[in-house]
Structure formats: structure tokens, C-alpha cells
Design a protein around this motif. Sequence first.
Motif, PDB file in Angstrom:
ATOM      1  N   MET A  78     -11.003   4.477   3.053  1.00 57.20           N
ATOM      2  CA  MET A  78     -10.503   5.853   3.126  1.00 57.20           C
ATOM      3  C   MET A  78      -9.016   5.865   3.509  1.00 57.20           C
ATOM      4  SD  MET A  78     -12.737   8.317   2.435  1.00 57.20           S
ATOM      5  CE  MET A  78     -12.123   9.750   3.332  1.00 57.20           C
ATOM      6  N   ASP A  79      -8.624   4.938   4.355  1.00 61.63           N
ATOM      7  CA  ASP A  79      -7.242   4.863   4.804  1.00 61.63           C
ATOM      8  C   ASP A  79      -6.332   4.371   3.681  1.00 61.63           C
ATOM      9  OD1 ASP A  79      -4.996   4.844   6.387  1.00 61.63           O
ATOM     10  OD2 ASP A  79      -5.508   3.003   7.445  1.00 61.63           O
ATOM     11  N   ASP A  80      -6.650   3.232   3.113  1.00 59.69           N
ATOM     12  CA  ASP A  80      -5.760   2.621   2.129  1.00 59.69           C
ATOM     13  C   ASP A  80      -5.720   3.379   0.811  1.00 59.69           C
ATOM     14  OD1 ASP A  80      -5.251   0.751   4.026  1.00 59.69           O
ATOM     15  OD2 ASP A  80      -6.050  -0.969   2.929  1.00 59.69           O
ATOM     16  N   SER A  81      -6.786   4.107   0.488  1.00 59.30           N
ATOM     17  CA  SER A  81      -6.782   4.891  -0.754  1.00 59.30           C
ATOM     18  C   SER A  81      -5.944   6.156  -0.623  1.00 59.30           C
ATOM     19  CB  SER A  81      -8.212   5.281  -1.134  1.00 59.30           C
ATOM     20  OG  SER A  81      -8.746   6.205  -0.191  1.00 59.30           O
ATOM     21  N   GLY A  82      -5.658   6.560   0.610  1.00 57.14           N
ATOM     22  CA  GLY A  82      -4.927   7.802   0.849  1.00 57.14           C
ATOM     23  C   GLY A  82      -5.839   9.003   0.994  1.00 57.14           C
ATOM     24  N   ALA A  83      -7.157   8.794   0.865  1.00 55.17           N
ATOM     25  CA  ALA A  83      -8.100   9.912   0.938  1.00 55.17           C
ATOM     26  C   ALA A  83      -8.079  10.599   2.298  1.00 55.17           C
ATOM     27  CB  ALA A  83      -9.518   9.424   0.615  1.00 55.17           C
ATOM     28  N   ARG A 299      -5.642   3.033  -7.715  1.00 55.80           N
ATOM     29  CA  ARG A 299      -4.814   3.161  -6.520  1.00 55.80           C
ATOM     30  C   ARG A 299      -4.832   1.920  -5.641  1.00 55.80           C
ATOM     31  NH1 ARG A 299      -7.236   8.192  -7.186  1.00 55.80           N
ATOM     32  NH2 ARG A 299      -5.712   9.848  -7.585  1.00 55.80           N
ATOM     33  N   TRP A 300      -5.726   0.982  -5.911  1.00 46.80           N
ATOM     34  CA  TRP A 300      -5.838  -0.171  -5.020  1.00 46.80           C
ATOM     35  C   TRP A 300      -4.710  -1.159  -5.274  1.00 46.80           C
ATOM     36  CZ3 TRP A 300      -8.642   1.397  -1.405  1.00 46.80           C
ATOM     37  CH2 TRP A 300      -9.789   2.162  -1.631  1.00 46.80           C
ATOM     38  N   LYS A 301      -3.901  -1.376  -4.245  1.00 46.45           N
ATOM     39  CA  LYS A 301      -2.850  -2.378  -4.347  1.00 46.45           C
ATOM     40  C   LYS A 301      -3.432  -3.771  -4.146  1.00 46.45           C
ATOM     41  CE  LYS A 301       0.660   0.832  -2.616  1.00 46.45           C
ATOM     42  NZ  LYS A 301       1.634   1.127  -1.532  1.00 46.45           N
ATOM     43  N   ASN A 302      -4.359  -3.888  -3.222  1.00 46.59           N
ATOM     44  CA  ASN A 302      -5.026  -5.167  -2.978  1.00 46.59           C
ATOM     45  C   ASN A 302      -6.397  -4.867  -2.388  1.00 46.59           C
ATOM     46  OD1 ASN A 302      -5.908  -7.710  -2.216  1.00 46.59           O
ATOM     47  ND2 ASN A 302      -3.868  -8.400  -1.588  1.00 46.59           N
ATOM     48  N   LEU A 303      -7.373  -4.607  -3.235  1.00 48.90           N
ATOM     49  CA  LEU A 303      -8.705  -4.207  -2.796  1.00 48.90           C
ATOM     50  C   LEU A 303      -9.349  -5.282  -1.928  1.00 48.90           C
ATOM     51  CD1 LEU A 303     -11.047  -2.201  -2.863  1.00 48.90           C
ATOM     52  CD2 LEU A 303     -11.791  -3.231  -5.024  1.00 48.90           C
ATOM     53  N   LYS A 304      -9.141  -6.539  -2.302  1.00 47.52           N
ATOM     54  CA  LYS A 304      -9.730  -7.632  -1.514  1.00 47.52           C
ATOM     55  C   LYS A 304      -9.213  -7.609  -0.083  1.00 47.52           C
ATOM     56  CE  LYS A 304      -8.217 -11.843  -2.019  1.00 47.52           C
ATOM     57  NZ  LYS A 304      -7.937 -13.191  -2.593  1.00 47.52           N
ATOM     58  N   SER A 305      -7.914  -7.386   0.082  1.00 48.15           N
ATOM     59  CA  SER A 305      -7.327  -7.343   1.418  1.00 48.15           C
ATOM     60  C   SER A 305      -7.872  -6.158   2.211  1.00 48.15           C
ATOM     61  CB  SER A 305      -5.802  -7.234   1.310  1.00 48.15           C
ATOM     62  OG  SER A 305      -5.212  -7.083   2.581  1.00 48.15           O
ATOM     63  N   THR A 306      -8.027  -5.017   1.562  1.00 48.24           N
ATOM     64  CA  THR A 306      -8.560  -3.828   2.232  1.00 48.24           C
ATOM     65  C   THR A 306      -9.959  -4.090   2.768  1.00 48.24           C
ATOM     66  OG1 THR A 306      -7.241  -2.279   0.924  1.00 48.24           O
ATOM     67  CG2 THR A 306      -9.263  -1.426   1.905  1.00 48.24           C
ATOM     68  N   ILE A 307     -10.812  -4.658   1.926  1.00 48.26           N
ATOM     69  CA  ILE A 307     -12.197  -4.933   2.328  1.00 48.26           C
ATOM     70  C   ILE A 307     -12.236  -5.984   3.437  1.00 48.26           C
ATOM     71  CG2 ILE A 307     -14.416  -5.882   1.558  1.00 48.26           C
ATOM     72  CD1 ILE A 307     -13.875  -4.587  -1.156  1.00 48.26           C
ATOM     73  N   ASN A 308     -11.426  -7.022   3.292  1.00 52.10           N
ATOM     74  CA  ASN A 308     -11.402  -8.073   4.308  1.00 52.10           C
ATOM     75  C   ASN A 308     -10.937  -7.544   5.662  1.00 52.10           C
ATOM     76  OD1 ASN A 308     -12.302  -9.988   2.522  1.00 52.10           O
ATOM     77  ND2 ASN A 308     -10.287 -10.872   2.128  1.00 52.10           N
TER      78      ASN A 308
END
Length: 462
Positions: A78-83, A299-308
Motif C-alpha cells: 500500500m505504501d510503495d504503490s502510492g495507494a 507502478r512497481w519499481k521493484n516489486l521484489k524489494s517491496t515484498i522482501n
Amino acid sequence: MAGLFGIILSLGLLMYLAYRGITVLILAPLLACVAIIFSGEGAVLLGTYTQIFMQGLGGYVIKYFPLFLLGAVFGKLMDDSGAARSIARYLVNKLGTQHSMLAIVLACGILTYGGVSLFVVGFAVYPIAAALFREASLPKRFIPGAIALGALTFTMTALPGTPAIQNAIPMLFFGTDAFAAPLLGIIGGLIMLVGGIWWLSYRVKSATAGGEGYGNHQDEIIEVDTSNDPGIGISLLPIILVITTNFVLSKYLLPLVDSSYLAEPKYGSTTLNSVLGTWAIICALVTACLVLIITNWSRWKNLKSTINKGALGSLLPIFNTASEVGYGSVIASLGAFVIVRDYLVGLSPSNPLISEAVVVNILAGITGSASGGLSIALNTMGETYLNLGAQFNISPELLHRIASMASGGLDALPHNGAVISLLAICGLSHRESYPDIGMVAVIIPLVALAVVITLGTFFGSF
């Protein structure tokens, strides 16, 4: 008497040293040893540590790690997506500067009711709140109170269906789901919301009438590019999914599942009622995470990093709380604890709800953690209250709601980790902002709890 003194000394040191910033990962086992030594059982220190403390810690992780993990990942998404920012900005734009306080409280409330953690909410909402308060010439010192009201009160413990861990913990002890005693929860939540808004509005009005403005603050707010943030519909969809999926699964779909296999020893010889609430929240958060990923794919710049980062961010909170549970397990194993337990149960012989509320609140206050205090209380006395509930015709749903609401009161004393983090995010001190945090997150929730106990006593669970 020495054993009782050891328990009191240990609890006092836990509260003081936690406030001084020492991690509970170290404090919990060491202070458990203090209590053991005073009890005259020093010869069994190692056995108590490995067989009681670690068993309690590990049991908590086994029960609740999926909720901490998924909640942290969902919050980071929610944070990294801007939602999260989109929801906050939308409410601010719709309500306008004349309702700045209400806009911030509602933004925090919607996000936390949907499963976003306080820390994500604080970082997402604070820059918006600071800009809004500066534009409206409102004192900055009231921002932490507004965020605390939206994130640490009615959506954390009272509103039915909230995926907050404080609402999930009682499920395993009372065989309930996240929607236990819904009307009582709504009443309690409204008292917290309306009472908190009234207090903050009164305080802001008094301060501005005296000529106080935003103040001379060197705000270190990092400007974030919001041009690619999702619209309000896409931003709210995951929040709505968490609540609706949880409700449909817990009330309609999961009860239809063939769960007879759960009675087998390899599945813990349990029942569907014992795990239904947890299963529903797990499925709801997984669904919301998947939808959030898909609807914001570009919108994901680095989805793997967000999840990790989300996954790793879940480790410290759960092990902090689990360490407090291990500490509680050791205290409960001591002979002197019988005196404490009997005294606490006897606080109100004819109404276990009062005793339950007092025990949870005191332990939450001592540990500075709503989830930690609640876990210790129910791990040591949950079965006692369930039996007393059956004896006095008190439903498990009512026991659940009182326990959950009781965890959100004295927990927000000045040494609470969330309070300290919130003040750090806002760049303010306890002296500047804690009086209002204390009113909206401690005093008013205690009033709401008293009202709900009274209604539950006379009218039962509804």
C-alpha cells in the motif's frame, strides 16, 4: 512473599527499562530470571528458559506469524504503490482545510481498518498532515494526536472485522471470529472517534484563539513524486477486499468446509471454530495483496524489494511480542502467580468482564504493548475467563470484544513503542504532543470500554 515481590519487581523493571529504550528481546528472558530467583527456583533457570519461556515464545509465533507477515507485506505494498497516500490526499481534498483534523483522523482510520500498520500510516499521512496544518495555520503539535486517534484506537480494538492483531488474538482463545459482538464494537468505536474528534477540535480551537499557529518547525519532509499514484477507486479496493472477504469467509464460506480432518493428531486435534477466524484473515490479506499487485502492475519499481522489505519488517514486531508472551508464560508458571491470579479474578466476583478488562489493561500498560499485554493475559488466564463466562452466562463474543478493547488503553502510556515512533516521525517531543495522545488513546478508550462493559453486562453480546 518473596516470590510475589519478585513478580512485582520484575514487572516494574520491564516497564521502566523498556521506556529507557532497551529491547524486550533482552529484557524479557532476563527479567523472567529475576522473578524465578526471587521465587526460590533458581536451580531450574535453564530448564525454565528452554522449556517454558521458549515454548511460550514459539507457540505465539506459530499462531500469529502469518498475520504479522501478511499484514506487513500488505502495508508495504500500500505504501510503495502510492495507494495509502492517495486515500489520505483524497479525504483532505474532499473535506478541505476547515476540517483538517477530521480528514487526517479518517485517513488513518480507513488505512488501519484495512490492515495497514501504524508505521506505514505514519510515514504516508504525516507529510500530508504537516502541509495541511501549515496551510491552515494549525499547531503542528496536534498532528500526533490526530494520527494516534485514527490508528491506535477505534480501528485497532473496537470496530468489528478489523484485521489488527489485537482483534485476532482473542479468536484462538474464545473460538470467535473478527466480527465478535459487532454492535458493541461499533458503539465503543464511535465513542472513541467522536470523543477524540471533540477533544482535538476543542484543543485546536483554544490554541488558535490564543494566537498559536503552526509553529517554528524545521520539517524534514522528503518530497515524493505522486504523479503516478493510483486513483481513489484502485486505492480503496484492497481495503474493501480485506473487510468483505474476511466477513464472507468467516460467516458463510469457511463454515461449509469439511474440517473433520482437523480432529486428527497431526493437525493438532483442533476444531474449525478454533482456526476459522485466523483462516479468514489470512485469505483476506492474501486476496488483497494479489489484487493490489495486479491493479498497480505498471507502478512497481521493484516489486521484489517491496515484498522482501515488508516480510523482513514483520520479524521484529512479532518477536518483540512473542518474547513478552514467553515472559508471561514464565510468570504464570511460578507458585506466587496463583496469589496474583486469584486476586485479579476476585476483583469483581460477579462480573468477570471487569476483571478481564483490568488484567488486560494493566499488562498492556506494563509492557507498553497492546498485543503483548493481551497475549500475556489470555495465555495465562484466557481459559479461566472462558470458564467464568460459561458460569455467568457471558458469551465468548463478549469476552473477545472486552479483551480486545481493554488492550487499547494503558498500552499507549509514554513508553509505548508506537507512541515513541509516531513522535519521532512527526519530529515532536512527549512534552509537546503526549497530553493529547494520552487523552485520545488512553482516557477516551477507557471511557468507551466502561460503557461497553456496562452495556454487555445488562444486555449481553450484540
